[in-house]
Write an enzyme that holds these catalytic residues in place. Sequence first.
Site, mmCIF file in Angstrom:
data_model
loop_
_atom_site.group_PDB
_atom_site.id
_atom_site.type_symbol
_atom_site.label_atom_id
_atom_site.label_comp_id
_atom_site.label_asym_id
_atom_site.label_seq_id
_atom_site.Cartn_x
_atom_site.Cartn_y
_atom_site.Cartn_z
ATOM 1 N N CYS A 159 13.855 -40.144 28.337
ATOM 2 C CA CYS A 159 12.451 -40.464 28.605
ATOM 3 C C CYS A 159 11.820 -41.049 27.347
ATOM 4 C CB CYS A 159 11.704 -39.201 29.044
ATOM 5 S SG CYS A 159 9.932 -39.462 29.296
ATOM 6 N N PHE A 160 11.387 -42.292 27.419
ATOM 7 C CA PHE A 160 10.790 -42.948 26.256
ATOM 8 C C PHE A 160 9.373 -42.456 25.993
ATOM 9 C CE2 PHE A 160 14.132 -45.895 27.531
ATOM 10 C CZ PHE A 160 14.738 -46.137 26.314
#
Length: 307
Positions: A146-147
């Site tokens: 997850c950025f």
Amino acid sequence: MQRRQATLKEKLSEHYRKRDFKAKKQTASTAGVVFFLSMLVTVVLEGLVVLLPRYYTTDDGSMASGYRFAQFLCIWLFIETSVNWYNTYYDVANRVTKEMKATHYPATSETPPGWKNCPTCLLDAPPRSHHCSLCNYCILKRDHHCFVTGSCVGYHNQRTFVVFCLYTLISTAWAAFLQFCYLNEELPISTYWASFYFPLAGLWQYLVGAVSFINFFILIHLCCTLVSLGLVVFFLFWQLVIIARGQTSFEAWKQISIYRRRAVLNNFRDVFGELQNFLLLLVVPLRLPMPADGIKWVIEPKEEKGH
């Protein structure tokens, strides 16, 4: 003969000559975290200071009923979103360690059945775990990196990621509504001001002095909020789909369904635990114990046709 000292200009030139300007993988993750935290702080401040006072102000200048509740709701959404973000970000429990194999297979030095040896981590990893090149760890039941949180979503934080997406969805939808109401009151979209709602046209109108900075800022903020809303709707929907199917994103992509439970409710229990724990997690962002350890997985036999 003394060696001549390099000048500051020469040192800077040498520094930039040797510097690698290629984009790093971690840059996208850092940018995502900075974008989210910036949006989180600015949206809540904008809501408390500008949007809510304008929306709840009556014609006689007093505050309409529900204003205090709206303030409380805004702060509560901020707390729930930020704490669930942190619980997703803190993914240490997802990292595969040597002790995991030693606990389950203490008497063997070979890779256990169903496990795989990671050439990067130099250890044996359980089923459904994968190595993340950004985190540089093998992650238990890895779903994706997850950025926005700068971490991997895996066995121990997938449920907090889902709750985080849910609160982000509510927060961005409400923020977008308030932002649009504010702008529509200032610059009605049904009039010739409709062109303002296109960002480039809005920028031109701000530069020529036709609109104020606060209106242009809220317009840009509205665009960012709508983009965030669209992304979180996609991720929340996708997470619910793969959880119901008993898969991770990787397994859905590779069409692997050997870990799917026959009852959909059991697939949800594997992620969220018992129903009362999940309902408690929705209200209070706690770190509740998971139903298992994320290391051993049961492969249910396929049902034969006619049975």
